[in-house]
Design a protein around this motif. Structure first.
Motif, PDB file in Angstrom:
ATOM      1  N   LYS A   1       7.903 -37.206 -13.953  1.00 27.58           N
ATOM      2  CA  LYS A   1       8.529 -35.905 -14.147  1.00 27.58           C
ATOM      3  C   LYS A   1       7.883 -35.251 -15.357  1.00 27.58           C
ATOM      4  CE  LYS A   1      12.674 -34.943 -13.206  1.00 27.58           C
ATOM      5  NZ  LYS A   1      14.150 -34.777 -13.184  1.00 27.58           N
ATOM      6  N   ALA A   2       7.306 -34.064 -15.155  1.00 26.04           N
ATOM      7  CA  ALA A   2       6.545 -33.405 -16.206  1.00 26.04           C
ATOM      8  C   ALA A   2       7.021 -31.969 -16.382  1.00 26.04           C
ATOM      9  CB  ALA A   2       5.054 -33.429 -15.872  1.00 26.04           C
ATOM     10  N   TYR A   3       6.774 -31.461 -17.604  1.00 20.55           N
ATOM     11  CA  TYR A   3       7.109 -30.071 -17.877  1.00 20.55           C
ATOM     12  C   TYR A   3       6.300 -29.158 -16.974  1.00 20.55           C
ATOM     13  CZ  TYR A   3       7.735 -25.704 -20.435  1.00 20.55           C
ATOM     14  OH  TYR A   3       8.017 -24.408 -20.790  1.00 20.55           O
ATOM     15  N   ASN A   4       5.025 -29.483 -16.814  1.00 14.15           N
ATOM     16  CA  ASN A   4       4.203 -28.798 -15.817  1.00 14.15           C
ATOM     17  C   ASN A   4       3.046 -29.701 -15.438  1.00 14.15           C
ATOM     18  OD1 ASN A   4       1.895 -28.249 -17.637  1.00 14.15           O
ATOM     19  ND2 ASN A   4       3.338 -26.867 -18.644  1.00 14.15           N
ATOM     20  N   ALA A   5       2.404 -29.363 -14.338  1.00 17.60           N
ATOM     21  CA  ALA A   5       1.252 -30.117 -13.846  1.00 17.60           C
ATOM     22  C   ALA A   5       0.192 -29.141 -13.390  1.00 17.60           C
ATOM     23  CB  ALA A   5       1.654 -31.037 -12.696  1.00 17.60           C
TER      24      ALA A   5
ATOM     25  N   GLY B   1      -8.382 -19.817  -6.610  1.00 19.05           N
ATOM     26  CA  GLY B   1      -8.433 -20.700  -5.455  1.00 19.05           C
ATOM     27  C   GLY B   1      -8.704 -22.149  -5.762  1.00 19.05           C
ATOM     28  N   VAL B   2      -8.803 -22.548  -7.051  1.00 24.11           N
ATOM     29  CA  VAL B   2      -9.125 -23.932  -7.390  1.00 24.11           C
ATOM     30  C   VAL B   2      -8.124 -24.550  -8.354  1.00 24.11           C
ATOM     31  CG1 VAL B   2     -11.585 -23.679  -6.941  1.00 24.11           C
ATOM     32  CG2 VAL B   2     -10.686 -23.153  -9.217  1.00 24.11           C
ATOM     33  N   ILE B   3      -7.361 -23.747  -9.064  1.00 25.40           N
ATOM     34  CA  ILE B   3      -6.408 -24.256 -10.048  1.00 25.40           C
ATOM     35  C   ILE B   3      -5.001 -23.931  -9.579  1.00 25.40           C
ATOM     36  CG2 ILE B   3      -5.628 -24.201 -12.432  1.00 25.40           C
ATOM     37  CD1 ILE B   3      -8.354 -25.436 -12.090  1.00 25.40           C
ATOM     38  N   ASN B   4      -4.171 -24.948  -9.461  1.00 22.66           N
ATOM     39  CA  ASN B   4      -2.770 -24.791  -9.103  1.00 22.66           C
ATOM     40  C   ASN B   4      -1.905 -25.303 -10.241  1.00 22.66           C
ATOM     41  OD1 ASN B   4      -3.341 -23.819  -6.437  1.00 22.66           O
ATOM     42  ND2 ASN B   4      -3.713 -25.942  -5.802  1.00 22.66           N
ATOM     43  N   ASP B   5      -1.133 -24.420 -10.830  1.00 19.36           N
ATOM     44  CA  ASP B   5      -0.215 -24.794 -11.899  1.00 19.36           C
ATOM     45  C   ASP B   5       1.188 -24.869 -11.329  1.00 19.36           C
ATOM     46  OD1 ASP B   5      -1.973 -24.861 -14.240  1.00 19.36           O
ATOM     47  OD2 ASP B   5      -2.232 -22.717 -13.850  1.00 19.36           O
ATOM     48  N   LEU B   6       1.845 -26.046 -11.532  1.00 19.84           N
ATOM     49  CA  LEU B   6       3.204 -26.263 -11.051  1.00 19.84           C
ATOM     50  C   LEU B   6       4.138 -26.431 -12.236  1.00 19.84           C
ATOM     51  CD1 LEU B   6       1.171 -27.665  -8.810  1.00 19.84           C
ATOM     52  CD2 LEU B   6       3.325 -28.434  -7.825  1.00 19.84           C
ATOM     53  N   SER B   7       5.242 -25.783 -12.193  1.00 17.48           N
ATOM     54  CA  SER B   7       6.255 -25.926 -13.240  1.00 17.48           C
ATOM     55  C   SER B   7       7.318 -26.921 -12.807  1.00 17.48           C
ATOM     56  CB  SER B   7       6.906 -24.571 -13.550  1.00 17.48           C
ATOM     57  OG  SER B   7       7.561 -24.057 -12.400  1.00 17.48           O
ATOM     58  N   LYS B   8       7.847 -27.671 -13.798  1.00 11.82           N
ATOM     59  CA  LYS B   8       8.862 -28.700 -13.513  1.00 11.82           C
ATOM     60  C   LYS B   8       8.391 -29.608 -12.387  1.00 11.82           C
ATOM     61  CE  LYS B   8      11.641 -26.860 -16.545  1.00 11.82           C
ATOM     62  NZ  LYS B   8      11.927 -27.527 -17.833  1.00 11.82           N
ATOM     63  N   ALA B   9       7.233 -30.241 -12.603  1.00  9.93           N
ATOM     64  CA  ALA B   9       6.578 -31.000 -11.540  1.00  9.93           C
ATOM     65  C   ALA B   9       7.119 -32.426 -11.448  1.00  9.93           C
ATOM     66  CB  ALA B   9       5.065 -31.039 -11.771  1.00  9.93           C
ATOM     67  N   VAL B  10       7.097 -32.949 -10.238  1.00 11.78           N
ATOM     68  CA  VAL B  10       7.486 -34.331  -9.945  1.00 11.78           C
ATOM     69  C   VAL B  10       6.431 -34.923  -9.019  1.00 11.78           C
ATOM     70  CG1 VAL B  10       9.220 -35.845  -8.951  1.00 11.78           C
ATOM     71  CG2 VAL B  10       9.941 -33.802 -10.202  1.00 11.78           C
TER      72      VAL B  10
ATOM     73  N   MET C   1       0.134 -35.429   0.325  1.00  9.75           N
ATOM     74  CA  MET C   1      -1.280 -35.780   0.227  1.00  9.75           C
ATOM     75  C   MET C   1      -1.523 -37.138   0.864  1.00  9.75           C
ATOM     76  SD  MET C   1      -1.874 -34.409  -3.690  1.00  9.75           S
ATOM     77  CE  MET C   1      -0.350 -35.122  -4.288  1.00  9.75           C
ATOM     78  N   GLU C   2      -2.745 -37.644   0.688  1.00 10.57           N
ATOM     79  CA  GLU C   2      -3.104 -38.934   1.268  1.00 10.57           C
ATOM     80  C   GLU C   2      -2.297 -40.064   0.633  1.00 10.57           C
ATOM     81  OE1 GLU C   2      -7.067 -40.144   1.723  1.00 10.57           O
ATOM     82  OE2 GLU C   2      -7.787 -38.242   2.520  1.00 10.57           O
ATOM     83  N   ASP C   3      -2.227 -41.188   1.369  1.00  3.64           N
ATOM     84  CA  ASP C   3      -1.515 -42.390   0.916  1.00  3.64           C
ATOM     85  C   ASP C   3      -0.068 -42.091   0.581  1.00  3.64           C
ATOM     86  OD1 ASP C   3      -3.435 -44.310   1.266  1.00  3.64           O
ATOM     87  OD2 ASP C   3      -4.274 -44.096  -0.732  1.00  3.64           O
ATOM     88  N   ASN C   4       0.523 -41.150   1.302  1.00  4.30           N
ATOM     89  CA  ASN C   4       1.933 -40.814   1.147  1.00  4.30           C
ATOM     90  C   ASN C   4       2.261 -40.279  -0.234  1.00  4.30           C
ATOM     91  OD1 ASN C   4       4.504 -40.608   2.353  1.00  4.30           O
ATOM     92  ND2 ASN C   4       5.192 -42.451   1.287  1.00  4.30           N
ATOM     93  N   ALA C   5       1.263 -39.773  -0.956  1.00  2.00           N
ATOM     94  CA  ALA C   5       1.512 -39.186  -2.269  1.00  2.00           C
ATOM     95  C   ALA C   5       2.162 -37.823  -2.104  1.00  2.00           C
ATOM     96  CB  ALA C   5       0.210 -39.061  -3.048  1.00  2.00           C
ATOM     97  N   LYS C   6       3.101 -37.518  -3.028  1.00  2.18           N
ATOM     98  CA  LYS C   6       3.859 -36.268  -2.944  1.00  2.18           C
ATOM     99  C   LYS C   6       3.943 -35.643  -4.330  1.00  2.18           C
ATOM    100  CE  LYS C   6       6.932 -38.936  -1.166  1.00  2.18           C
ATOM    101  NZ  LYS C   6       6.094 -40.003  -0.571  1.00  2.18           N
ATOM    102  N   LEU C   7       3.694 -34.352  -4.389  1.00  2.00           N
ATOM    103  CA  LEU C   7       3.764 -33.588  -5.632  1.00  2.00           C
ATOM    104  C   LEU C   7       4.630 -32.365  -5.385  1.00  2.00           C
ATOM    105  CD1 LEU C   7       2.777 -33.100  -8.564  1.00  2.00           C
ATOM    106  CD2 LEU C   7       0.824 -31.869  -7.587  1.00  2.00           C
ATOM    107  N   ALA C   8       5.658 -32.175  -6.200  1.00  5.81           N
ATOM    108  CA  ALA C   8       6.606 -31.073  -6.015  1.00  5.81           C
ATOM    109  C   ALA C   8       6.770 -30.319  -7.321  1.00  5.81           C
ATOM    110  CB  ALA C   8       7.952 -31.601  -5.520  1.00  5.81           C
ATOM    111  N   GLY C   9       7.183 -29.062  -7.212  1.00  8.11           N
ATOM    112  CA  GLY C   9       7.416 -28.232  -8.387  1.00  8.11           C
ATOM    113  C   GLY C   9       8.321 -27.070  -8.049  1.00  8.11           C
ATOM    114  N   ASN C  10       8.989 -26.549  -9.093  1.00  5.02           N
ATOM    115  CA  ASN C  10       9.858 -25.382  -8.883  1.00  5.02           C
ATOM    116  C   ASN C  10       9.056 -24.130  -8.551  1.00  5.02           C
ATOM    117  OD1 ASN C  10      12.053 -26.943  -9.387  1.00  5.02           O
ATOM    118  ND2 ASN C  10      12.408 -26.211 -11.472  1.00  5.02           N
TER     119      ASN C  10
END
Length: 768
Positions: free
Chosen positions: A182-186, A153-162, A137-146
């Motif tokens: 580090k979150a259980y989900n995001a 089309g508007v809600i994204n659920d990520l498991s084991k998110a970082v 994303m912008e400003d070098n932000a990074k979001l990852a998940g398993n």
């Protein structure tokens, strides 16, 4: 199944097209963009629909009898403002399912990019699942998940998110970032641009340091969005005890917003403050206000003058209002106001309101206009005294109104230039002198030069004032037995000044020296402007004779008192410049005919030949510079005035030091009657202070410090410092501040502030 030959295919489909919405980034951006040059950026557009055409580009295209289309080899798919890239994409025309595998990259209209091992969408891109997700994303932000699950089309659920905004180490991509969540989900809400983390740990260098059952934040692409900001907490404060703050930001629209902050403490009542900002097409509005129930009761104390002072009505319901506004009326005129009010200085001290430590709070409303060579301003001013041990509100003036006009004309037929200036006002005091003034100054300047290279300036000037005053026997005039008077003055002045610069070059043409003798003759009636004149004095409470005013027609700061008499000024200016080095100096004296009309003490003009004044500035290189000026009394063999500033060092370490020595001036606005009795002892002490400081910066570390000490009072005036660390995604600053200002008989203790800044999230502060 039909096999196509290995060549590039490009097609457009109108039916069974893909649909999708932008994966909006929901974090508050508070640092400069760190997006790489090769990141995909497209203009934000409308979400795709199933009726939008699909365009693709591929190396190989395959169809089978079950209605499945397979694209292989550097596949690129466009639909609306969305772009999808993968090694292989399968599209089932029967179920409308799209499956992308191998180096999958989905680029959204807001510029964010999602990388994955696999992505599978149904109903266009409104619903889908994915594995091994990585969002850039912008400003070098990074979001990852398993794993990923997209809904509507508007809600994204990520498991084991970082989540992190730190750079990935190029030498060791598997190394842990400096900080990460580090979150259980995001859950990413692309419509409201928010990200929420469930059961999240904040990790620093892989070590868990803080647990959040629930944490919500804005997308990095969002510059302004309503929501709670970072809370603040302080374990100890002298007046608040343990306290915490919760701010809420309300983005009303694109040009106005409001911030509301609640403060709760263990030692006194709560406080609520608010700030409203509005940027209009024709002006700006900025209002900050607060109210609290202050439970502190200030005791009676003895001030520096030895007087007992009470502090009543400075507890209970308190508040303040600070407002600024400026509006453009047209291309020549603007109007505005600066209103600053507080119920008490103790309230400002107890709740850390900005402005505590000042002698007064100043307010004004104004209108001003600009023309060709002209300036006009009309305003009204009011003052509120904060330090009741020294300043009483009943003695403070109201200026209702003040009118200022200045005009400078173009060169006339004689080669001169006429300038006009007037400052007229009405000053009211409930206790003290009230007066009205009309003032006009006319000045004509005619420059010329001769064949010898001498530069001449002839000046003719007339200053005139007329006053109507009452209670002249009260402060700040303290006239002897005069209740009211109508008086005035007029002072014509003629001056001739000569500068004779000599220039030579040296150092093989890389240097230049200027030797410049200067002389001036001023003729005017001897006005005898002493402090005992039965005439108001509102703007000439200080007299300055130094190198900066050596050739000034009037060395008072205003025009209520004027320099008169026959006098001459002379000096020598020299300057050397070579290869980035500079030495500049000025020395001079003044000769006056009259010295007996109650000349100002410590002015340096006690004799016909004045005390010499001088200035020197030395800059031999980028590592050192020094400026010093002063006035020496040869009859007492002492310096009556002096100041200096030295700065030395390299960017890695810079040192500064300063010194100032100034004499006593007999004009003190809040002193007792100095005509009939001696001035108060605190005002008899000369200004004799030293300052020092340093700043250093090495790699990611920085530190600075300063101090200011009064040698005459043998105590510090202020000191403080900061030390910190910062990298591409994190900053830590520890600040130390010591306030020696005493208001209400009490001063604040030392304050230590810890600021933790997480890029794209915000700043979290702890006061100690």
């Amino acid at each position: 199944m039909k096999q196509r030959s290995p060549r590039r295919y490009r097609a457009s489909l109108a039916a069974a097209a893909l649909t999708g919405t932008a994966l909006a980034s929901p974090f508050q951006a508070d640092a400069s963009s760190m997006r790489r040059d090769n990141s995909h950026v497209v203009i934000v557009g409308r979400p795709s629909s199933e009726g939008d055409p699909l365009t693709y580009l591929t190396d190989h295209e395959e169809y089978d009898k079950n209605g499945v289309v397979t694209w292989r080899g550097n596949v690129r798919v466009w639909q609306g403002d969305h772009a999808l890239r993968a090694d292989m994409i399968r599209y089932d025309r029967n179920t409308g399912t799209l499956t992308a595998q191998g180096h999958v990259a989905l680029m959204e209209p807001d510029g964010s990019t999602t990388y994955a091992d696999t992505l599978e969408f149904s109903h266009g891109m409104h619903d889908g699942i994915g594995t091994a997700l990585y969002l850039r994303m912008e400003d070098n932000a990074k979001l990852a998940g398993n794993g990923l699950r997209r809904t509507h089309g508007v809600i994204n659920d990520l498991s084991k998110a970082v989540y992190t905004a730190c750079e990935v180490c190029s030498k060791d991509p598997n190394a842990l970032p400096f900080w990460q969540f580090k979150a259980y989900n995001a859950t990413q809400d692309t419509q409201h641009k928010r990200i929420e983390f469930d059961h999240a740990w904040l990790q620093m260098l892989g070590i868990p340091v803080f647990y959040f059952p629930l944490f919500s934040m804005s997308d990095p692409s969002v510059k302004r969005q309503s929501g709670f900001l970072m809370p603040g907490i302080s374990p100890h404060d002298r007046f608040l005890g343990t306290y915490f703050t919760i701010p809420y930001f309300w983005a009303i629209d694109q040009h106005q917003d409001a911030t509301i902050r609640l403060l709760a403490s263990s030692r006194t009542g709560p406080e609520i403050t608010g700030q409203y900002r509005n940027r209009l097409n024709f002006g700006t509005i900025n209002i900050t206000a607060g109210t609290a129930f202050d439970t502190h009761r200030a005791n009676q104390y003895v001030n520096v003058f030895g007087n007992s002072v009470g502090s009543s009505n400075e507890y209970g319901l308190q508040g303040y209002f600070f407002g600024r506004a400026n509006f453009a009326i047209n291309q020549h005129w603007q109007a505005g106001a600066n209103i600053n009010l507080a119920s008490s200085a103790n309230y400002m001290r107890d709740y850390r309101v900005s402005g505590y430590g000042q002698e007064t709070l100043n307010s004004n409303v104004y209108a001003e206009g600009y023309g060709v060579g002209a300036y006009t301003r009309i305003d009204a001013q009011a003052y509120q005294g904060l330090n009741q041990g020294v300043i009483q509100n009943s003695q403070l003036p109201w200026v209702l109104p003040r009118f200022t006009y200045a005009f400078q004309g173009r060169p006339d037929a004689l080669g001169g230039r006429l300038s006009i200036k007037t400052t007229d006002f009405n000053v009211f005091r409930s206790v003290g002198t009230s007066d009205q003034r009309g003032q006009l100054a006319l000045q004509w300047d005619r420059p010329f030069q001769n064949r010898l290279g001498q530069q001449w300036l002839f000046t003719a000037r007339v200053d005139s004032n007329v006053y109507r005053a009452t209670n002249l026997y009260m402060q700040p005039i303290y006239a002897a037995r005069t209740d009211h008077a109508v008086t005035g003055q007029a002072l014509p002045t003629i001056a001739l000044r000569m500068n004779w610069p000599f220039l030579r070059s040296f150092a093989h043409g890389n240097g230049a020296q200027i030797f410049e003798p200067m002389a001036q003759v001023i003729a005017a009636p001897n006005s005898g402007n002493s402090s005992t004149r039965n005439r108001p004095n509102e703007d000439s409470l200080a007299y300055e004779f130094s190198d900066t005013t050596l050739f000034s027609l009037n060395r008072y700061m205003g025009t209520d008192r004027l320099d008169g008499g026959l006098r001459a000024n002379f000096g020598i200016h020299q300057s050397w410049n070579w290869r980035g080095h500079e030495v500049d100096m000025l020395a001079g004296e003044s000769i006056q005919e009259h010295i007996d009309h109650n000349r100002i003490p410590y002015s340096g003009l006690d004799h016909h030949l004045s005390d010499p004044v001088a200035r020197i500035r030395i800059t031999p290189n980028n590592a050192f510079d020094m400026t010093a000026r002063g006035r020496y009394n040869p009859w007492t063999h002492q310096f009556d005035y002096g100041e200096g500033l030295i700065s030395t060092g390299a960017p890695i370490l810079r040192l500064t030091a300063g010194y100032v020595y100034a004499p006593v001036t007999p004009y003190y606005y809040y002193a007792t009657d100095y005509v009939t009795q001696s001035p108060n002892a605190p005002y008899l002490q000369k200004t004799n202070e030293i300052t020092g400081g340093f700043s250093t910066h090495w790699r990611n570390y920085h530190a600075s410090g300063f101090f200011r000490r009064s040698l005459s009072r043998k105590q510090f005036v202020a000191n403080g410092g900061t030390i910190g660390y910062s990298n591409d995604c994190f900053g830590l600053d520890v600040m130390y501040i010591k306030q020696y200002t005493r208001i209400g008989g009490i001063q604040r203790n030392t304050t230590i502030l810890f600021n933790f800044t997480f890029k794209t999230i915000g700043t979290f502060g702890i006061n100690g």
